[in-house]
Motif scaffolding. Structure first.
Motif, mmCIF file in Angstrom:
data_model
loop_
_atom_site.group_PDB
_atom_site.id
_atom_site.type_symbol
_atom_site.label_atom_id
_atom_site.label_comp_id
_atom_site.label_asym_id
_atom_site.label_seq_id
_atom_site.Cartn_x
_atom_site.Cartn_y
_atom_site.Cartn_z
ATOM 1 N N ALA A 6 -48.251 32.219 22.875
ATOM 2 C CA ALA A 6 -49.320 32.669 23.767
ATOM 3 C C ALA A 6 -50.494 31.717 23.718
ATOM 4 O O ALA A 6 -51.119 31.415 24.741
ATOM 5 C CB ALA A 6 -49.774 34.074 23.369
ATOM 6 N N SER A 7 -50.793 31.205 22.521
ATOM 7 C CA SER A 7 -51.915 30.274 22.380
ATOM 8 C C SER A 7 -51.697 29.035 23.216
ATOM 9 O O SER A 7 -52.607 28.527 23.867
ATOM 10 C CB SER A 7 -52.094 29.898 20.905
ATOM 11 O OG SER A 7 -52.369 31.037 20.125
ATOM 12 N N GLU B 277 -48.793 42.421 25.178
ATOM 13 C CA GLU B 277 -47.895 41.326 25.556
ATOM 14 C C GLU B 277 -47.336 41.525 26.966
ATOM 15 O O GLU B 277 -47.266 40.589 27.759
ATOM 16 C CB GLU B 277 -46.745 41.219 24.552
ATOM 17 C CG GLU B 277 -47.148 40.619 23.227
ATOM 18 C CD GLU B 277 -46.014 40.584 22.224
ATOM 19 O OE1 GLU B 277 -46.118 39.842 21.241
ATOM 20 O OE2 GLU B 277 -45.017 41.315 22.420
ATOM 21 N N GLU C 250 -58.241 38.041 22.625
ATOM 22 C CA GLU C 250 -57.858 36.869 21.834
ATOM 23 C C GLU C 250 -57.133 35.848 22.693
ATOM 24 O O GLU C 250 -57.421 34.650 22.640
ATOM 25 C CB GLU C 250 -56.981 37.293 20.652
ATOM 26 C CG GLU C 250 -56.521 36.117 19.799
ATOM 27 C CD GLU C 250 -55.725 36.544 18.585
ATOM 28 O OE1 GLU C 250 -54.895 35.741 18.119
ATOM 29 O OE2 GLU C 250 -55.927 37.679 18.089
ATOM 30 N N TRP C 251 -56.201 36.321 23.495
ATOM 31 C CA TRP C 251 -55.429 35.390 24.311
ATOM 32 C C TRP C 251 -56.245 34.819 25.465
ATOM 33 O O TRP C 251 -56.049 33.667 25.863
ATOM 34 C CB TRP C 251 -54.170 36.084 24.843
ATOM 35 C CG TRP C 251 -53.257 36.556 23.743
ATOM 36 C CD1 TRP C 251 -53.119 35.998 22.500
ATOM 37 C CD2 TRP C 251 -52.378 37.678 23.772
ATOM 38 N NE1 TRP C 251 -52.217 36.704 21.753
ATOM 39 C CE2 TRP C 251 -51.733 37.739 22.503
ATOM 40 C CE3 TRP C 251 -52.066 38.627 24.728
ATOM 41 C CZ2 TRP C 251 -50.795 38.720 22.176
ATOM 42 C CZ3 TRP C 251 -51.133 39.611 24.414
ATOM 43 C CH2 TRP C 251 -50.505 39.648 23.162
ATOM 44 N N THR D 151 -47.654 34.989 19.045
ATOM 45 C CA THR D 151 -49.058 34.625 19.228
ATOM 46 C C THR D 151 -49.205 33.122 19.393
ATOM 47 O O THR D 151 -50.002 32.642 20.192
ATOM 48 C CB THR D 151 -49.888 35.116 18.023
ATOM 49 O OG1 THR D 151 -49.728 36.525 17.910
ATOM 50 C CG2 THR D 151 -51.360 34.782 18.205
ATOM 51 N N PHE E 101 -52.200 29.920 27.107
ATOM 52 C CA PHE E 101 -53.532 30.044 27.675
ATOM 53 C C PHE E 101 -54.450 28.899 27.311
ATOM 54 O O PHE E 101 -55.452 28.677 27.964
ATOM 55 C CB PHE E 101 -54.185 31.395 27.358
ATOM 56 C CG PHE E 101 -54.615 31.624 25.938
ATOM 57 C CD1 PHE E 101 -55.698 30.946 25.414
ATOM 58 C CD2 PHE E 101 -53.967 32.558 25.157
ATOM 59 C CE1 PHE E 101 -56.114 31.192 24.118
ATOM 60 C CE2 PHE E 101 -54.388 32.800 23.860
ATOM 61 C CZ PHE E 101 -55.459 32.110 23.341
ATOM 62 N N TRP F 269 -49.954 40.790 29.462
ATOM 63 C CA TRP F 269 -50.183 39.346 29.537
ATOM 64 C C TRP F 269 -49.059 38.650 30.300
ATOM 65 O O TRP F 269 -49.291 37.701 31.052
ATOM 66 C CB TRP F 269 -50.336 38.761 28.136
ATOM 67 C CG TRP F 269 -50.901 37.367 28.149
ATOM 68 C CD1 TRP F 269 -50.211 36.200 28.010
ATOM 69 C CD2 TRP F 269 -52.275 36.992 28.338
ATOM 70 N NE1 TRP F 269 -51.067 35.123 28.088
ATOM 71 C CE2 TRP F 269 -52.340 35.585 28.289
ATOM 72 C CE3 TRP F 269 -53.440 37.729 28.546
ATOM 73 C CZ2 TRP F 269 -53.529 34.883 28.444
ATOM 74 C CZ3 TRP F 269 -54.633 37.028 28.696
ATOM 75 C CH2 TRP F 269 -54.669 35.629 28.637
ATOM 76 N N TRP G 164 -56.147 42.240 21.594
ATOM 77 C CA TRP G 164 -55.160 41.171 21.805
ATOM 78 C C TRP G 164 -55.435 40.410 23.094
ATOM 79 O O TRP G 164 -55.384 39.173 23.127
ATOM 80 C CB TRP G 164 -53.745 41.757 21.828
ATOM 81 C CG TRP G 164 -53.180 42.050 20.478
ATOM 82 C CD1 TRP G 164 -52.894 43.281 19.951
ATOM 83 C CD2 TRP G 164 -52.847 41.104 19.461
ATOM 84 N NE1 TRP G 164 -52.409 43.161 18.676
ATOM 85 C CE2 TRP G 164 -52.356 41.838 18.349
ATOM 86 C CE3 TRP G 164 -52.895 39.712 19.379
ATOM 87 C CZ2 TRP G 164 -51.937 41.217 17.176
ATOM 88 C CZ3 TRP G 164 -52.478 39.092 18.202
ATOM 89 C CH2 TRP G 164 -52.003 39.825 17.128
ATOM 90 N N LYS H 271 -49.629 45.960 20.323
ATOM 91 C CA LYS H 271 -49.455 44.540 20.627
ATOM 92 C C LYS H 271 -48.390 44.347 21.700
ATOM 93 O O LYS H 271 -48.530 43.493 22.595
ATOM 94 C CB LYS H 271 -49.086 43.754 19.371
ATOM 95 C CG LYS H 271 -49.001 42.244 19.627
ATOM 96 C CD LYS H 271 -48.667 41.461 18.376
ATOM 97 C CE LYS H 271 -48.620 39.964 18.680
ATOM 98 N NZ LYS H 271 -48.244 39.165 17.487
#
Length: 206
Positions: free
Chosen positions: A8-9, A193, A42-43, A5, A12, A196, A39, A189
């Motif tokens: 990923a933060s 992923e 969030e991303w 995560t 993006f 994403w 998810w 999740k």
């Protein structure tokens, strides 16, 4: 490619918040406040619409089909990106045939993907720009059906007029819950992923 995560933060956070409209359609893998949806939101840093329905298939079935979901979608503002799945319930409805991977199973998958291809064409005509179509993960006894189905989905995406990308799940060991089909929280999740990753690799706005 897998990421945490925190990674990923970073990925993006460097990209301005997308102004595109993204809509998820499909079956129970996405439906009912799905953790995949959570998810991705969030991303992405913003809300993603989700009209997926438990039990939906590409064929007409006991509940509204995936093409019907899309047909009823308000397109006053045309979605930029559609995230979809489809075909899983079509296979489950012919489970015994698909465990033996007989001609009836192949026909069922061929018909389902043909319906999906027609849906991609309709999306293109409506002005949708991008589609991410989530493929199948391996379930005991249905591995050959997952291979056949994912390859057919890949062919449909490759020949579509719309920009279409497959989120191939077959290399993932998806942990599943009590029914042996639906993922655990960790599994959902992993699905998110992979979607994403496809989004990042192909510059698909979500």
């Amino acid at each position: 490619m897998r990421f945490s995560t925190s990674i990923a933060s970073v990925l993006f956070a460097a990209v301005p918040m997308a102004m595109a409209r993204t809509v998820m359609i499909g079956d129970s893998m996405f439906a009912g406040g799905s953790k995949v949806n959570n998810w991705l939101q969030e991303w992405a840093g913003h809300e993603i619409e989700n009209i997926a329905i438990v039990g939906a298939s590409l064929h007409e079935g006991w509940t509204e089909s995936i093409p019907a979901e899309y047909a009823e979608l308000d397109k006053t503002v045309v979605p930029t990106t559609i995230i979809m799945d489809g075909g899983g319930n079509d296979v489950i409805s012919k489970r015994s045939d698909c465990e033996s991977m007989d001609d009836a199973c192949k026909l069922q998958i061929d018909e389902a993907v043909s319906i999906g291809s027609d849906l991609l064409e309709q999306m293109h005509e409506d002005g949708v720009a991008h589609v991410i179509w989530m493929g199948f993960f391996y379930i005991g006894g249905l591995e050959k059906a997952a291979d056949y189905g994912t390859e057919k989905v890949a062919e449909a995406c490759a020949t579509a007029k719309i920009d279409c990308h497959v989120a191939d799940l077959r290399d993932l060991q998806i942990p599943r819950g009590w029914d042996g089909v639906h993922p655990t929280d960790e599994g959902y999740k992993m699905l998110a992923e992979r979607i994403w990753e496809v989004k990042l690799e192909n510059h698909v706005p979500i």
